[in-house]
Write an enzyme that holds these catalytic residues in place. Structure first.
Site, short mmCIF file in Angstrom:
data_model
loop_
_atom_site.label_atom_id
_atom_site.label_comp_id
_atom_site.label_asym_id
_atom_site.label_seq_id
_atom_site.Cartn_x
_atom_site.Cartn_y
_atom_site.Cartn_z
N ASP A 174 -16.17 4.54 2.23
CA ASP A 174 -16.20 3.42 3.05
C ASP A 174 -17.53 2.68 3.15
OD1 ASP A 174 -13.44 3.51 3.78
OD2 ASP A 174 -13.90 4.34 5.40
N LYS A 234 -7.23 -0.23 -0.48
CA LYS A 234 -7.74 -0.29 1.01
C LYS A 234 -6.94 -1.73 1.22
CE LYS A 234 -10.52 3.33 1.82
NZ LYS A 234 -10.07 4.22 2.95
N ARG A 279 -10.97 -3.38 -3.36
CA ARG A 279 -12.44 -3.40 -2.97
C ARG A 279 -13.45 -3.46 -4.02
NH1 ARG A 279 -12.85 0.27 2.69
NH2 ARG A 279 -12.23 -1.57 3.98
N ARG A 307 0.85 -1.24 -0.07
CA ARG A 307 0.09 0.02 -0.17
C ARG A 307 1.03 1.27 0.06
NH1 ARG A 307 -4.78 -0.74 4.26
NH2 ARG A 307 -5.45 1.35 3.25
#
Length: 403
Positions: free
Chosen positions: A291, A318, A322, A99
Site C-alpha cells: 500500500d 485494488k 495501481r 475484483r
C-alpha cells in the site's frame, strides 16, 4: 471537491497532527466485536471503509452495497457465512464486481458455507445464507491477498473446532496476517503458526476488553513523502507505537534512505528531513507493504532519483490497477516508468511538468500520494474527495503542514 489546485509550496514544512486510527486494525476489530459484544474499541478509524463496515454490520436490510471497499467485501463475506439464519446479498461498485473473490468463497464453501454468485462466476455480487460451519480444515495459496486469509482467521474462533489453515507455497503479506493473529491473541484466542499451518482454537467468550487502535501508518506515508521533499522540515504525527502491528511501519526504515529520520516521542512520531540524501537509486521489495508503493514512487520522482519496486502483484486488483495508474500519471508529469505484473521501475528524472492534472481513478491513495509533489511544482488533483475512503481529513491536515 472535483478538482483541487495546489500551488507550489514555498515554505518549510512544519507542524503536528493527529492521524485517524488504522483502517486495517479497526475493520478487523469491528468484525470481532460482533462475536464478542464486550469488546470496546477506542480511536477507531473515521475512514469511509470503516464507516461502511459499521453500517453493514448494523443494517437490517438483506442487501448490502459496500461500494469500493474491498476489505469490507472480503471480511463481510466470511462474517455473514457464519451468522446463523442470515440471508444477505453482498454487492458493490462496478469496480468491485470486477475484483475477484473466488479464492475466499472456495475456502468458505470447503468449510461448509452456502454462497452463490449472482452475476459473474468468481466475482461479487454474492448471495450468502449464514449457518453454523462444522468443518475446520482448509487449504489456500500463500501468495493470495492477506485479506482472504484474515477473513478466515477472524471467523475461526467461532467455529466449533476452530480452524486449521494450511498454506500452499510461499506466504506473502505476512505483516497483515500477523496483525490479525495478534489482535486475536489480545482477546485471549490461542493460536499457533508452525511451518505452513495456522491453527486457531475456538473461543466462545472473552472477558471485558478495551483495545485502542494505533493511528494508520499508510496515512503517515504521505507525510513521510512531504518531509522527504521539503528541506529542513519537521512533522509530528500522533498516535503511534514503536512496536506496531502494521506492516507499513517499515516506512521508518525505507525513508531513512530517502533523508528522513524518525524519532519516537511518547505516543508520537517525529519526522525530520536531515538533508542527508545521497542515494541515487532505491531498490525495495514491498511484498509485505504494497500500500505504500505509490507514495514511495512519487517521492523518488520528486527527488529525481531512480527506484525499482517489486512484490507488487496485488496492486493490479485494488481500487484500480495501481501500477498502470502510476505509470500514466508520472509520465504525464514528465517521468519514465516501466511496469510488469509485479514490478515498477522509475527512471531518474530531473524535470517535472508544471500544473498537471492528476487523475485519481477512484483511488484514495493516488490522490494522497501525488499531493507532496506540490513542494516541487503547482499541481492539480482530480476528484480530491476520494481521500475519504481511508483519510477523510487529509486535505485539512495537509494544509496545516503547508500553509
Amino acid at each position: 471537491m472535483n478538482l483541487l489546485k495546489i500551488n507550489k509550496i514555498n515554505k518549510k514544512v512544519k507542524g503536528s497532527i493527529q492521524i485517524t486510527g488504522s483502517k486495517s486494525e479497526t475493520n478487523r476489530l469491528l468484525i470481532l466485536q460482533q462475536f464478542y459484544q464486550n469488546l470496546k474499541i477506542e480511536n477507531s478509524s473515521n475512514s469511509d471503509d470503516s464507516r461502511l463496515m459499521q453500517k453493514a454490520l448494523a443494517t437490517t436490510s438483506n442487501e448490502i452495497n459496500i461500494g469500493h471497499a474491498g476489505t469490507a467485501m472480503r471480511f463481510l463475506t466470511a462474517y455473514f457465512s457464519v451468522k446463523e439464519n442470515a440471508e444477505i446479498i453482498l454487492t458493490g461498485s462496478h469496480r468491485m464486481k470486477n475484483r475477484p473473490i473466488k479464492i475466499l468463497v472456495d475456502a468458505l464453501v470447503t468449510l461448509g458455507a452456502n454462497i452463490q454468485y449472482l452475476e459473474k462466476e468468481g466475482y461479487p455480487p454474492l448471495k450468502i445464507l449464514g449457518e453454523k460451519l462444522v468443518k475446520y480444515f482448509v487449504e489456500i495459496n500463500g501468495n493470495v491477498s492477506s485479506q482472504y486469509i484474515s477473513a478466515l482467521l477472524l471467523i475461526a474462533p467461532t467455529l466449533k473446532k476452530g480452524l486449521q489453515l494450511k498454506f500452499k507455497g510461499e506466504v506473502t503479506s505476512v505483516p497483515y496476517i500477523k496483525m490479525t493473529l495478534q489482535l486475536l491473541a489480545e482477546l485471549g484466542v490461542e493460536y499457533s503458526w508452525e511451518n505452513n499451518i495456522i491453527s486457531i482454537q475456538p473461543k466462545p467468550k472473552i472477558k471485558d476488553k478495551t483495545i485502542t487502535v494505533e493511528s494508520d501508518w499508510s496515512s503517515a506515508s504521505y507525510f513521510y513523502s512531504l518531509c522527504a521533499l521539503s528541506p529542513n522540515s519537521e512533522i509530528k504525527l500522533a498516535s503511534y507505537t514503536k512496536n506496531s502491528l502494521q506492516g507499513d511501519s517499515v516506512l521508518a526504515v525505507i525513508y531513512k534512505d530517502l533523508g528522513v529520520g524518525t524519532r519516537f516521542e511518547e505516543n508520537s512520531l517525529v519526522l525530520r528531513n536531515n538533508n542527508t540524501l545521497t542515494l541515487k537509486s532505491l531498490n525495495v521489495n514491498l511484498i509485505s507493504a504494497p500500500d505504500i508503493a505509490q507514495t514511495i514512487a512519487v517521492t523518488c520522482f520528486g527527488l529525481g532519483i531512480e527506484c525499482f519496486l517489486s512484490g507488487l502483484h496485488t496492486l493490479k486488483i485494488k481500487e484500480t490497477d495501481r501500477l498502470v495508474a502510476l505509470k500514466n500519471e508520472i509520465e504525464k508529469l514528465g517521468g519514465e516508468v516501466v511496469i510488469t505484473d509485479e514490478t515498477l521501475h522509475l527512471k531518474a528524472s530531473t524535470k517535472i511538468k508544471e500544473d498537471i492534472s492528476i487523475a485519481t481513478y477512484d483511488d484514495h491513495r493516488m490522490a494522497m500520494a501525488f499531493a507532496p509533489l506540490a513542494t516541487r511544482v503547482s499541481i492539480q488533483i482530480e476528484n480530491a474527495n476520494v481521500v475519504s475512503k481511508s483519510y477523510p481529513t487529509f486535505w485539512e491536515d495537509f494544509k496545516k503542514m503547508t500553509c
